[in-house]
Write an enzyme that holds these catalytic residues in place. Sequence first.
Site, PDB file in Angstrom:
ATOM      1  CG  ASP A 187      -8.964  13.902   4.193  1.00 44.91           C
ATOM      2  OD1 ASP A 187      -9.220  13.574   3.022  1.00 44.91           O
ATOM      3  OD2 ASP A 187      -9.736  13.664   5.134  1.00 44.91           O
ATOM      4  CG  ASN A 247      -7.991  10.841   1.747  1.00 43.90           C
ATOM      5  OD1 ASN A 247      -8.921  11.219   1.052  1.00 43.90           O
ATOM      6  ND2 ASN A 247      -8.158  10.353   2.974  1.00 43.90           N
TER       7      ASN A 247
END
Length: 287
Positions: free
Chosen positions: A183, A138
């Site tokens: 993330d 990510n």
Amino acid sequence: MSPEWTVLSAERFALGEGLRSVAGGLVMTDILSGRLLSVDTGEVLVSLDEPMGAVAPLAGGGWIAAAGRGIAVLDGGVRWLARPVDASMRMNDGVADSSGRFWAGAMAWDARPGAGRLFRVDPDGSVHTVFEGLTVPNGPAFSGSTMYLADSAAGVIHRYEVSEAGELGPGELFARVEEGSPDGMTVDAEGYVWSAIWGASRVVRFAPDGSVDRVLPVPARQPTSVCLTGGRLIVTSATHGLAEPGPLDGAVLATPCPVAAAPACQARLAHGSAGQGHHAGGRPLAG
């Protein structure tokens, strides 16, 4: 003090991701439905029949996208530069750097350990494997020649120096997240890294030395990506995997934030570039 959040979306997204500030507004993807959307209007800008992880605007118009099993140019049609992963995998997050290169990760549908990879797309359209041995890549996010890359499943963010040719230095551990998973990320104008923390209902701002500068609670369990624009922090979230989503799970949320974003970057492709295939190689992620 907890921030006050405004809901920007009527829809609750299964896997909202890929927030990007672009000329004319703010865009995002809904990965599993293959859509690129305007956050400001809710308009669907592009719809594919396969997942769309993230896009970057292309200088001259259109988009370059991490989608399906590879990298595509979206300019009124769909033109694939390369499809370097098999059907057991899909593309995930991606971003352009200041040199016009596009960097994007891929992960296995079942998130099997070590299957993930990071790719680099050069302005000549060639696609290169940069890393192997990831699980859920990510970011990446850039601050000048510095790249930050999360491996969400491992709970870590690494930092690398990028050469003028796009080669990465050995890298170092930047931060470790003990609760939830790092993330989507962005870097602000002060060089601090903002990360959505999946599963922990929060966004964390990390100082340049990797220490935690601030923690912002988010009223959604699975924040997925972050963007600073117009005096606000914008956050996407996801309902995917939640047996009983709450009222704001999957929403796009905004809160006032005085910190300015770092300059946004466009990807560049040589005129008429049709891609040069996929160049294998790669190396393990730094420890």
